[in-house]
Each structure stands twice: as C-alpha cells, then as structure tokens.
Design a protein around this motif. Structure first.
Motif, PDB file in Angstrom:
ATOM      1  N   SER A  52       0.801  -1.228   0.000  1.00 19.48           N
ATOM      2  CA  SER A  52       0.000   0.000   0.000  1.00 19.48           C
ATOM      3  C   SER A  52       0.831   1.274   0.000  1.00 19.48           C
ATOM      4  O   SER A  52       0.298   2.357   0.274  1.00 19.48           O
ATOM      5  N   VAL A  53       2.128   1.210  -0.331  1.00 24.38           N
ATOM      6  CA  VAL A  53       3.013   2.364  -0.176  1.00 24.38           C
ATOM      7  C   VAL A  53       2.572   3.578  -1.004  1.00 24.38           C
ATOM      8  O   VAL A  53       2.781   4.726  -0.589  1.00 24.38           O
ATOM      9  N   SER A 400     -13.358  -2.759  -6.220  1.00 30.86           N
ATOM     10  CA  SER A 400     -12.582  -2.891  -4.993  1.00 30.86           C
ATOM     11  C   SER A 400     -11.207  -2.257  -5.178  1.00 30.86           C
ATOM     12  O   SER A 400     -10.562  -2.413  -6.214  1.00 30.86           O
ATOM     13  N   LEU A 401     -10.740  -1.557  -4.138  1.00 30.76           N
ATOM     14  CA  LEU A 401      -9.410  -0.950  -4.145  1.00 30.76           C
ATOM     15  C   LEU A 401      -8.461  -1.666  -3.200  1.00 30.76           C
ATOM     16  O   LEU A 401      -7.381  -1.148  -2.875  1.00 30.76           O
ATOM     17  N   GLY A 402      -8.835  -2.861  -2.740  1.00 26.49           N
ATOM     18  CA  GLY A 402      -7.947  -3.643  -1.886  1.00 26.49           C
ATOM     19  C   GLY A 402      -7.666  -2.963  -0.571  1.00 26.49           C
ATOM     20  O   GLY A 402      -8.568  -2.750   0.241  1.00 26.49           O
ATOM     21  N   LYS A 425      -5.666   0.573  -6.786  1.00 25.44           N
ATOM     22  CA  LYS A 425      -5.915  -0.713  -6.139  1.00 25.44           C
ATOM     23  C   LYS A 425      -4.586  -1.298  -5.700  1.00 25.44           C
ATOM     24  O   LYS A 425      -3.695  -1.539  -6.524  1.00 25.44           O
ATOM     25  N   VAL A 426      -4.442  -1.523  -4.398  1.00 29.92           N
ATOM     26  CA  VAL A 426      -3.205  -2.058  -3.828  1.00 29.92           C
ATOM     27  C   VAL A 426      -3.552  -3.165  -2.842  1.00 29.92           C
ATOM     28  O   VAL A 426      -4.672  -3.218  -2.320  1.00 29.92           O
ATOM     29  N   VAL A 437       1.097  -8.955  -7.033  1.00 30.75           N
ATOM     30  CA  VAL A 437       0.115  -8.178  -7.781  1.00 30.75           C
ATOM     31  C   VAL A 437       0.839  -7.412  -8.893  1.00 30.75           C
ATOM     32  O   VAL A 437       1.862  -6.777  -8.638  1.00 30.75           O
ATOM     33  N   PRO A 438       0.346  -7.451 -10.117  1.00 32.62           N
ATOM     34  CA  PRO A 438       0.975  -6.662 -11.184  1.00 32.62           C
ATOM     35  C   PRO A 438       0.723  -5.176 -10.958  1.00 32.62           C
ATOM     36  O   PRO A 438      -0.153  -4.795 -10.172  1.00 32.62           O
ATOM     37  N   PRO A 439       1.482  -4.312 -11.617  1.00 31.08           N
ATOM     38  CA  PRO A 439       1.234  -2.866 -11.495  1.00 31.08           C
ATOM     39  C   PRO A 439      -0.226  -2.528 -11.802  1.00 31.08           C
ATOM     40  O   PRO A 439      -0.838  -3.113 -12.695  1.00 31.08           O
TER      41      PRO A 439
END
Length: 451
Positions: A52-53, A400-402, A425-426, A437-439
């Motif tokens: 989530s940075v 969803s944005l994780g 989304k992270v 997770v891909p970019p």
C-alpha cells in the motif's frame, strides 16, 4: 445505460450506497438532499501495487495543485519515483521518471510532494527511520529535480512520516518524526521562498520523552492556523495507541497553544498535551489522525476506535464547535476486528480523511474511507448539515481498491471546494509482506459535493 428517471428514483430512495458509473448523467445526493454531479475518473499511469506504499493516508501530498497545474507522484514497478503534471481537469499528463528509488516493499516509505508559492516542486520519499531524502525542482513548474540535498542538516538521520504543508504566503512547513516507533519526537522545518532556505523551527515539538511517540496529522486552514492532532503510542505494538490530543499555531508554527488559547511550553509532552478524548490502550485506536477545519477555524478530527462496551471499531468525528469539544460516533459498521502487533497491518477499513466546508449552522462534513463491508471501494460519509448530524454514505468508485487509503489534493479543496482523490488498487500483506500483484493504474477521482 439505465433510464435516468429510474436512476434518480433509486438514488432518492437509497439510504446506503449510491453506485457510481451507472450512467454519465447520474446524480449524487449529498447529506442535505441536494444533488451533485457524479464523480469522474482520470487515469494517469500504472504503479507499484504489491503493497500500500502508494496509497497510505499519511502522504502529504499525493496530489497538489498550484496556479492551475496539478502534480502527483508514485513508485513504478521498478520502485523508481515517478512525477507527473497536468492542467487541472485535463486527461493528459506529462510524466517524468526520476533516478530516485525507494524501498517500496515497506509501506511506510511513501512519497510526499508540495509546490511552494513560487512554483517549485518539493519532493521527499523512502523513509522509515533512515536518512532524509529530499529534492526540489530545478525551476518553477519543472518535473526535473535537483540531486538529493539536506534541509537543515539537523536531526536528519532517522526520519519517518515526512509531510509538506503550504502556508498562505507560499512558504512551506515540513513535519517528520525523528526516532523510532514508541520513542520518537516531532520535528518542524520551515522553508522561505525568498531565500530558498530551510530552517528548523522545532527539533522536538511533541516529545515522547524516550518512552513513547506521537502519531500526528496536520491541517492549515484558510486563516493560516496550523492544526495538529495526534495519538500517543507507548511501544511498537499498535495496540498501545491511546488518547487523542490537539495543538494549534497562529504564527506559522513558532508558538503553540491549546484550543482554549492557553500557551504550550515546548516540547509538548503527554502530561501537558490537551486531551481531546481519553481513549485507553487496547481500544483498536488507529495511529495517524485526520485533520480539517471549518471556515471559522474550528478543528475537526476523524479517526476510528472501539468503545469499551462494543467489540466493533467505529469511525468517530471529533470537533470543536467554538465552545467545547464534541464527538459524533458514526456507528454504521457491523464487523469486529482487533489491532495488535508491529509493522504495516492489513486492516479491513482505511484510516479516514475529513474535509469541512462552511461554518456554524451551515457546517458540512465529508469523511472519506474504505471498508470491506462495502466491497473496499472509495466511500464517503456526507453530512450536509452538522447541526442535524444526519449522514449519507456513498461510493465514489465501483471496483474494490484492496488495501487503499484516501489521500487528496488539499490545496484544490481549500481553493475550489473540489475533491481530487488519489486512487489505486493495492494489496497489503500483514507485517510488511508483499503481495503478488501486477502494477495497477494510478487514477484521480474528481468530485464536487453539493454543499
């Protein structure tokens, strides 16, 4: 596209979520029942999403507007700092990949930016108890940056949570923690656009006395008053967060006082800090508060914790009405969870952001958040009239944005009353883990509430 009349009928009947994207002509209702145009979304580029940075709440700022140009920054898949600029509201961005890199695998190491009154972009990145990383643009409006440089050369060896703020005169403030979790102090530097020099105002504004540290957030209102609220933490364990405190400065950060006007002796310590709300340890109180202020300069704080008679953490709005502190529990959540341990946690709800407009009987509040109960979308509590204390909850995104947390363009909000929300989304794995997770696309959600 659904029939417009049917959509408006559904919206007017809805008490809960208002869905985005059903139609470009769809209207949104604010807490006072008035209508607002639906949010729009602009895509910037793909960015690192293994944690989530890029989307943590203590970024000041993720987006910033100055004289009609908006800037943003993020880590890309290679962990390089990327800068971008556009004309406000435009679809196209000018993008500049810098030579700067960071340990993006640690979600603490966020990127913060701000533009000073002369148009220079200031950048700080990659901090979790390490040496200061700071640069600024080579000229006003440029995305080309200088090499890394010190600010003052003082207390710059163990930096965390760097945050820029812009004063009314165009000068900047820079807040950061010196020292580690549970034993840190709050440092404030000041930047003068005339001399292009930084000076240290306070080496230790809020002191943990070697026993604890303060997790703060700040806000500069239209009058130029600097508001700071914080929670105390006794150890690296998140469960040791406690109490909610407050201070303000009306002279650019030189001197500080309580909401009563009583002057603080510096440094502020636990025994002397104004306790806005007593919250014991082990209350699921999150670190990092959120600050805002109404047009009269009354402070507003949003955060979450669990009351002693409940096992469900709830969002709370704590605010000063000009006479005394008030508290409004936003008790719409249904799911329990518990906070404990060290490192960045995977938490089912985001730390919130609070935005305030107007004052007195016309005070309106917008609280931005994410909750698994609502599908991890970007959501907003809208209070159209605080005197009535009624709210509407609406979703500003469909997907969803994780593990996303809200950050927004503070200067555009103060100047225009327009929300520009940084969205990506992270996925955050508990305790500084990395997800596979891909970019994911960096997006800006734009919305103007109808109050």
């Amino acid at each position: 596209m659904r029939n417009k009349k049917k959509s408006l009928h559904l919206l007017s009947a809805a008490i809960g979520a208002l869905l985005l994207g059903m139609a470009s002509c769809q209207s949104f209702r604010s807490g006072d029942g008035s209508q607002a145009a639906a949010p729009t979304t602009t895509e910037v580029a793909d960015g690192w999403a293994n944690n989530s940075v890029n989307a943590v709440v203590f970024r000041k700022n993720s987006l910033v507007t100055h004289q009609g140009s908006q800037y943003t920054a993020w880590y890309d898949a290679d962990r390089h700092v990327v800068l971008a600029k556009r004309k406000s509201g435009a679809q196209q961005w000018d993008i500049q990949k810098t030579d700067f890199t960071g340990n993006a695998a640690d979600a603490h190491n966020s990127i913060s930016i701000m533009v000073d009154g002369d148009g220079y972009l200031h950048l700080s990145w990659d901090h979790h108890n390490n040496k200061l990383n700071y640069a600024r643009s080579v000229s006003p409006g440029s995305l080309q940056m200088t090499s890394k440089m010190p600010m003052t050369g003082q207390s710059e060896g163990t930096v965390s949570y760097p945050e820029f703020y812009r004063l009314q005169n165009g000068n900047l403030m820079f807040f950061y923690r010196d020292g580690g979790s549970g034993r840190g102090n709050m440092v404030i530097n000041a930047y003068d656009t005339k001399t292009q020099q930084w000076t240290q105002l306070h080496a230790n504004l809020i002191s943990g006395e070697g026993k604890r540290n303060a997790y703060w957030q700040a806000y500069i209102d239209r009058q130029g008053t600097i508001h700071v609220s914080w929670v105390w933490r006794e150890s690296p364990d998140i469960a040791s967060n406690h109490d909610l405190s407050y201070a303000r400065s009306t002279d650019g950060g030189k001197t500080w006082e309580k909401s009563t006007g009583e002057k603080y002796a510096i440094p502020i310590i636990e025994a002397t800090g104004e306790r806005v709300r007593a919250i014991p340890q082990n209350s699921e109180l999150i670190n990092q508060t959120s600050m805002g202020a109404d047009e009269n300069g009354n402070p507003f704080i949003a955060t979450y914790w669990r009351e002693a008679d409940s096992d469900i953490p709830q969002y709370h709005l704590v605010y000063h009405n000009g006479t005394a502190w008030q508290s409004l529990p936003l008790d719409f959540r249904k799911t329990p969870f518990s906070l404990s341990g060290v490192g960045t946690k995977r938490i089912p709800i985001a730390r919130p952001q609070v935005l305030v407009k107007n004052a007195g009987d016309k005070t309106a509040v917008l609280m931005l958040f994410r909750d698994e109960e609502r599908g991890n979308k970007a959501s907003a509590v809208v209070i159209g009239k605080l005197a009535d204390a009624k709210w509407t909850i609406m979703d500003l995104t469909q997907e969803s944005l994780g593990s996303w947390e809200p950050t927004y363009d503070t200067e555009l909000w103060k100047d225009k009353g327009v929300l520009n929300l940084f969205v990506q989304k992270v996925e955050q794995v508990d305790g500084e883990g990395r997800a596979d997770v891909p970019p994911q696309p960096i997006q800006v959600v734009e919305w103007k509430p109808a109050f």
